[in-house]
Design a protein around this motif. Structure first.
Motif, PDB file in Angstrom:
ATOM      1  N   SER A  17      82.964 -76.389 -66.550  1.00 43.28           N
ATOM      2  CA  SER A  17      84.353 -76.386 -65.896  1.00 43.28           C
ATOM      3  C   SER A  17      84.103 -75.836 -64.429  1.00 43.28           C
ATOM      4  O   SER A  17      83.367 -74.885 -64.049  1.00 43.28           O
ATOM      5  N   ARG A  19      86.968 -75.223 -61.014  1.00 48.64           N
ATOM      6  CA  ARG A  19      88.079 -75.096 -60.163  1.00 48.64           C
ATOM      7  C   ARG A  19      87.994 -75.176 -58.799  1.00 48.64           C
ATOM      8  O   ARG A  19      87.655 -74.311 -58.041  1.00 48.64           O
ATOM      9  N   TYR A  81      94.892 -77.055 -55.881  1.00 49.02           N
ATOM     10  CA  TYR A  81      93.948 -76.962 -56.994  1.00 49.02           C
ATOM     11  C   TYR A  81      93.611 -78.365 -57.592  1.00 49.02           C
ATOM     12  O   TYR A  81      94.276 -79.221 -57.583  1.00 49.02           O
ATOM     13  N   GLU A  83      91.509 -78.386 -61.362  1.00 45.38           N
ATOM     14  CA  GLU A  83      90.830 -77.795 -62.443  1.00 45.38           C
ATOM     15  C   GLU A  83      90.141 -79.155 -62.969  1.00 45.38           C
ATOM     16  O   GLU A  83      90.735 -80.126 -63.388  1.00 45.38           O
TER      17      GLU A  83
END
Length: 134
Positions: A17, A19, A81, A83
């Motif tokens: 992951s 961000r 943002y 994500e």
């Protein structure tokens, strides 16, 4: 002068992951509405939209991003943002945020991560590189 600055890119393994952040500055305070979007461009490929959102809360994603990516905006921090979860090697690309500010409401469908929106948005960041290894 409006400015967008991205950060948060990096190298991760498949399934990881990241961000991404995009800080906005320089826009006139009387502008009460916005349309922001994330785009990406992989080496040798055309730029493509990823996700977009406007100040009315309308959010849209390209099919490949649905269920894995989440776009959001912090008004107080003037930050957009992205994500990104369950990353795949095919997500490897330079990611850019782009946007515009206004004073009205955006009509339905305008702020969508399409190539057409990419041609309309005039303010772009410098990009942040995402590399996903298998």
């Amino acid at each position: 002068l409006e400015q967008l600055v991205e950060s948060g890119g990096g190298s991760v393994q498949s399934g990881g992951s990241l961000r991404l952040s995009c800080v906005a500055s320089g826009h006139q305070l009387q502008y009460t509405s916005f349309c922001f979007a994330w785009f990406r461009q992989a080496p040798g490929k055309e730029r493509e939209g990823v996700a977009a959102m406007d100040s009315d809360g309308n959010i849209s994603y390209m099919d490949f991003a649905k269920g894995r990516f989440t776009i959001s905006h912090d008004n107080d921090a003037n930050t957009l943002y992205l994500e990104m979860n369950s990353l795949k090697p095919e997500d490897t690309a330079m990611y850019y945020c782009a946007g515009e500010w206004g004073m009205g409401h955006y009509s339905g469908g305008y702020c969508s991560p399409t190539a057409a929106l990419g041609e309309l948005l005039e303010v772009w960041g410098q990009g942040t590189l995402v590399n996903v290894s298998s």
